[in-house]
Design an enzyme around this catalytic site. Structure first.
Site, mmCIF file in Angstrom:
data_model
loop_
_atom_site.group_PDB
_atom_site.id
_atom_site.type_symbol
_atom_site.label_atom_id
_atom_site.label_comp_id
_atom_site.label_asym_id
_atom_site.label_seq_id
_atom_site.Cartn_x
_atom_site.Cartn_y
_atom_site.Cartn_z
ATOM 1 N N LYS A 247 -6.269 30.009 59.123
ATOM 2 C CA LYS A 247 -5.588 29.127 59.647
ATOM 3 C C LYS A 247 -4.989 28.194 58.547
ATOM 4 C CE LYS A 247 -6.114 25.264 62.885
ATOM 5 N NZ LYS A 247 -7.001 24.772 63.937
ATOM 6 N N SER B 124 -5.588 24.037 68.888
ATOM 7 C CA SER B 124 -4.478 24.052 67.892
ATOM 8 C C SER B 124 -4.611 25.440 67.147
ATOM 9 C CB SER B 124 -4.833 22.741 66.791
ATOM 10 O OG SER B 124 -5.956 23.116 66.173
ATOM 11 N N SER C 222 -9.933 23.543 69.718
ATOM 12 C CA SER C 222 -8.920 24.289 69.124
ATOM 13 C C SER C 222 -9.246 25.647 68.549
ATOM 14 C CB SER C 222 -8.494 23.403 68.028
ATOM 15 O OG SER C 222 -7.722 22.334 68.322
#
Lengths: 95, 483
Positions: B75, B150, B174
């Site tokens: 990420k 997210s 997330s």
């Protein structure tokens, strides 16, 4: 509770956060909506409840007062927007 | 090769059925073929192939780890020295971090191959991946819907098999919410279990990194590498890391599953509820006992979270001042103009909304009413979890109220977006670990089942998830077009 455009401008100033003039009304509206959600919290009595700042109720770890970091000035300055002679440049503060 | 799990690929690499270079090239080709998902912000083919070559050498020398040679993706919130780390923001669009996150270092030490950096909501603030400066990510199950957020890029990439597995971070859901919406397995560990060093901070008392994978077994392998004490993170917890794979096959006979009535009430889509009921029936067949419980303070999680998280974010993001690193506006006239415009131009709308909310909640005259009150509510929520987990082994429930919503559907209504996190947020406030595992489909879209355990019970959660995955195959489904 609802916030006005003036409130939003005041908060934005506290945060040193530029927001477009045409967006101020929308932010006032959104923040008011968020505050409405929070009304629920006031319905609960929390008089004798200890505030919880951290999931583990942990004390911050301490370490010996010794220098452990190495100097990485150059590595840090390489990524700065504007530097000169090892200094970070900003607009003139003192006339 | 993309239909295999991490565990299977690891065996293939050890047996030299294929090399890491071959495997890496294969995944790089897939990434190239499926750019329409927009799951990656940066792809790093040269680095990946160099790491793959080194991994093959290491395997040849018999020095390998389960992750050696496995192509993974990070990420874009984890700092990677030498590779741009954007955090999904214009503010950091050209940011070359001077050091790598501990999590990144650990994968490097294990010999994993990094394919690139994954798209995400800006500064991890969002539930749809639509707040990214680099454009929204599409859900591989239906490209007109969101992948969640997210960690939306992570979930889409793993679901579409554009990486064997990926890292994610979870501040209010997330990892779990995108995992649920994309039909993969996601684990948010106990707060403090995985180092936050080099993981760009959103809300420091809630943020936690974790694995996003195909299966629970893969999550166990990834977590084994990610978890552990790190003296560079002052909130890292110094307790030993168990062997996460050793207990995967333990029987679930006698397992006590608590179902909080607050999780199954109004607002939950009835088809999602029916899917979850089938999953819970499966657990009953495995020998588990189902117990109805109540956690009365769960309803306060959203208001408490939207005070605490923005408050912490407004403090954390004050470091972006246009002076030391990150975006700087053109021709500032004075220092205030430099700060104000750099931040105003560098941050997107959702980030600004949360900075404003947090600044307000912490300002004179409002601190007690909002921030202190929210911290007290946080205590009540945490006590609900402690009480429930004293009587049951695991709490189960939905991850999301419905399957993936349409791109653009909630972008004009931030409050509706916030409410979609209703089942995940309380877990972060308490700090306990939780997982999302694939539990079926509604109209072709994946549904996740949430498993919530006691502090540091990741091994137990992985066992409970793995046993379900032994008798179901929801986690093996591949979206059409990515087979």
């Amino acid at each position: 509770m609802s916030l006005t455009a003036d409130d939003v401008n005041k908060i934005a100033h506290l945060a040193r956060l530029g927001i477009d003039k045409q967006d101020v009304g929308a932010y006032a509206n959104d923040l008011s909506g968020m505050l409405d959600l929070m009304i629920r919290m006031s319905e609960v009595n929390t008089d004798h409840v200890e505030p919880m700042a951290h999931p583990m109720d942990q004390a911050q770890r301490l370490r010996a007062d010794e220098v452990t970091e190495i100097n990485q000035r150059e590595a840090f300055q390489v990524i700065a927007p504007q530097v000169e002679a090892g200094l970070y440049l900003v607009p003139k503060v003192i006339e | 090769m993309h239909t295999k799990t991490l565990a299977e690929l690891s065996l293939g690499l050890q047996a030299k059925t294929y090399s890491s270079v071959e495997l890496t090239q294969f995944f790089l080709n897939r990434i190239d073929q499926h750019q329409q998902l927009n799951s990656y912000i940066t792809v790093t083919p040269e680095l990946a192939l160099a790491q793959a070559k080194a991994a093959d050498q290491r395997i040849a020398n018999g020095m390998s780890d389960l992750l050696t040679g496995i192509p993974i993706a990070q990420k874009d919130i984890f700092c990677t020295q030498g590779v741009i780390t954007t955090c999904g923001s214009k503010m950091l669009a050209n940011f070359n971090a001077p050091y790598s996150a501990t999590v990144v270092d650990k994968f490097n030490q294990a010999g994993a191959v990094m394919l690139g950096k994954l798209n995400m909501d800006e500064f991890a603030m969002g539930s749809s991946n639509e707040t990214s400066y680099f454009g929204s990510v599409k859900n591989p199950w239906n490209i007109n819907t969101v992948p969640g957020g997210s960690s939306g890029g992570s979930a889409a990439a793993v679901s579409a098999r554009l990486a064997v597995c990926a890292t994610g971070t979870d501040t209010g859901g997330s990892i779990r919410q995108p995992a649920a919406l994309c039909g993969i397995t996601g684990l948010k560990p106990t707060y403090g279990r995985v180092s936050r060093y080099g993981m760009i901070a959103y809300a420091s008392s809630l943020d936690q990194g974790g694995p996003m994978t195909r299966s629970a077994e893969d999550a166990a392998i990834m977590l084994q590498t990610m978890a552990g004490f790190d003296e560079k993170d002052s909130t890292s917890v110094d307790i030993p890391v168990p062997d996460y794979r050793i207990g995967l096959n333990k029987s679930l006979v006698g397992l006590k599953i608590g179902l909080p009535k607050e999780f199954f009430g109004e607002g939950l889509d009835e088809n999602v509820a029916a899917t979850l009921a089938s999953a819970i029936a499966e657990y009953r067949k495995l020998g588990a006992e189902i117990i109805d419980i109540s956690m009365p303070n769960l309803k306060l999680a959203i208001p408490a979270y939207y005070v605490i998280a923005p408050a912490e974010c407004s403090a954390n993001l004050s470091r972006f001042d246009g002076v030391r690193y990150g975006y700087r506006c053109e021709s500032p006239v004075d220092l205030t103009d430099l700060y104000t415009r750099s931040r105003g131009e560098g941050f997107g709308k959702e980030v600004k909304r949360r900075i404003l909310m947090g600044t307000y909640a912490l300002s004179t005259g409002y601190y007690d009413a909002y921030y202190l009150k929210a911290q007290k509510i946080r205590r009540l929520i945490s006590e609900d979890f402690k009480a429930a987990l004293a009587t049951v082994d695991v709490i189960m429930g939905p991850v999301t109220p419905s399957t993936a919503f349409g791109i653009g559907e909630k972008m004009d209504d931030p409050i509706a977006m916030y409410l979609s996190d209703i089942y995940t947020i309380a877990i972060n406030l308490a700090g306990v670990p939780a997982m999302s595992i694939p539990a079926g489909f509604v109209a072709g879209m994946p549904v996740g089942l949430q498993l919530i355990g006691d502090y540091f019970s990741e091994d137990r959660l992985l066992n409970i998830a793995h046993q379900y995955q032994q008798v179901t195959d929801w986690h093996n489904f591949i979206p059409t077009g990515f087979e």
